[in-house]
Design a protein around this motif. Sequence first.
Motif, short mmCIF file in Angstrom:
data_model
loop_
_atom_site.label_atom_id
_atom_site.label_comp_id
_atom_site.label_asym_id
_atom_site.label_seq_id
_atom_site.Cartn_x
_atom_site.Cartn_y
_atom_site.Cartn_z
N MET A 253 57.67 18.73 -6.34
CA MET A 253 57.38 20.05 -6.90
C MET A 253 57.25 21.09 -5.78
O MET A 253 57.59 22.27 -5.98
CB MET A 253 56.09 20.00 -7.72
CG MET A 253 56.17 19.09 -8.93
SD MET A 253 57.43 19.55 -10.13
CE MET A 253 56.65 20.96 -10.88
N ILE A 284 62.50 20.43 -12.38
CA ILE A 284 61.27 21.00 -11.83
C ILE A 284 60.79 22.16 -12.70
O ILE A 284 59.57 22.31 -12.95
CB ILE A 284 61.49 21.44 -10.37
CG1 ILE A 284 61.61 20.20 -9.48
CG2 ILE A 284 60.34 22.33 -9.88
CD1 ILE A 284 61.96 20.51 -8.04
N GLU A 288 57.04 22.15 -14.31
CA GLU A 288 56.07 23.20 -13.96
C GLU A 288 55.29 23.69 -15.17
O GLU A 288 54.23 24.29 -15.03
CB GLU A 288 56.79 24.37 -13.29
CG GLU A 288 57.19 24.09 -11.84
CD GLU A 288 57.97 25.23 -11.21
OE1 GLU A 288 58.53 26.06 -11.97
OE2 GLU A 288 58.01 25.30 -9.97
#
Length: 342
Positions: A253, A284, A288
């Motif tokens: 990340m 990603i 998130e």
Amino acid sequence: MKPLIRSAALLVTVATTLSVTACGGAEDDNTGHTRVLLDWNPNPDHLALYTADHTGAYDEQGLDVEFLLPGNTADAAKDVSLGRADLAISYETDTIIARAEGLDVINVGALIPTPLNSLITKASSGITEPSDLEGKSVATSGLPSQQATLNYIAEQAGIDPESITMPNVQQNLNQALLSDQVDAIFGAYPNIEGVELAQRTDITTLTAAEMGVPSSAELVIIANPTRLSEDDAYADRVRNFLAGTADGHDAAMRDAALAVDALTPETAGAYDPDLLAAMVEATIDILEKGNSDGDTTFGVQNPQAWSDYADWMRENGLLDAATGSNALINGADATTNDYLPA
């Protein structure tokens, strides 16, 4: 790896990866040796796993992790229940189905905590909503939950599920669509199949949520609860594996390029560098957002959400369609956060 996504991936050979059918039981003289059965060939959904391996996070936890390629996408729960794998990557829906079938499995952490499962078709097909699926062919990868979910989607759209042909193409979803063998594919992911297909043709994507399916964790890590309670060494390995995977997740990340580097040798022949990078970025972006509660802590799941989802499955016949029994099952019992890093 998923065709052209999960198909070209079949050409991949990973030195540390063996077929499940080639290994014996999950016990090994090396107490740190941990066999993990993947849900698919290596792909960006596994960025936490391979980044952890790439950075030495598993070594730091005292583990020798061996990733196993699935012989069949529906094998995960059975292999963990029977001890042929220590852990496996599976799906929330299929974990609940496995529990209903009496298999000895439990979710110990979410790898992808939100839904990815989508229906993808060529824009030229004219399919823009579920009701357009009447009389069409929709390929799946053979998971027990997929036909049951498609039946539910069809019924909610007011069409006869029997009118939809559902061939099982395993890891060849993209090829089936691109070669016009089918009108649509179900079980495709927008961050994997969707990214690749969009580079080759105009597509229409309908997410599970857009088709009326409640939110669930797409990919989960399942373990054997009997072994967890009776084998302290196994329980410690599960904790250490989750701690290492959490470190890999956090590293990916922070640095997408690191995740790409970790996945590149594992996906050689499946994706070109630009395609892999685009898939990692898309993955990603999804991660998130965190789980259904917006919690971005690696692995954490809400037991009440699992309970509600299992109730929805039972009330709408998904358990009956997949198992032949609409048995009462408490979804909260199918998941635990107890083995995740504090």
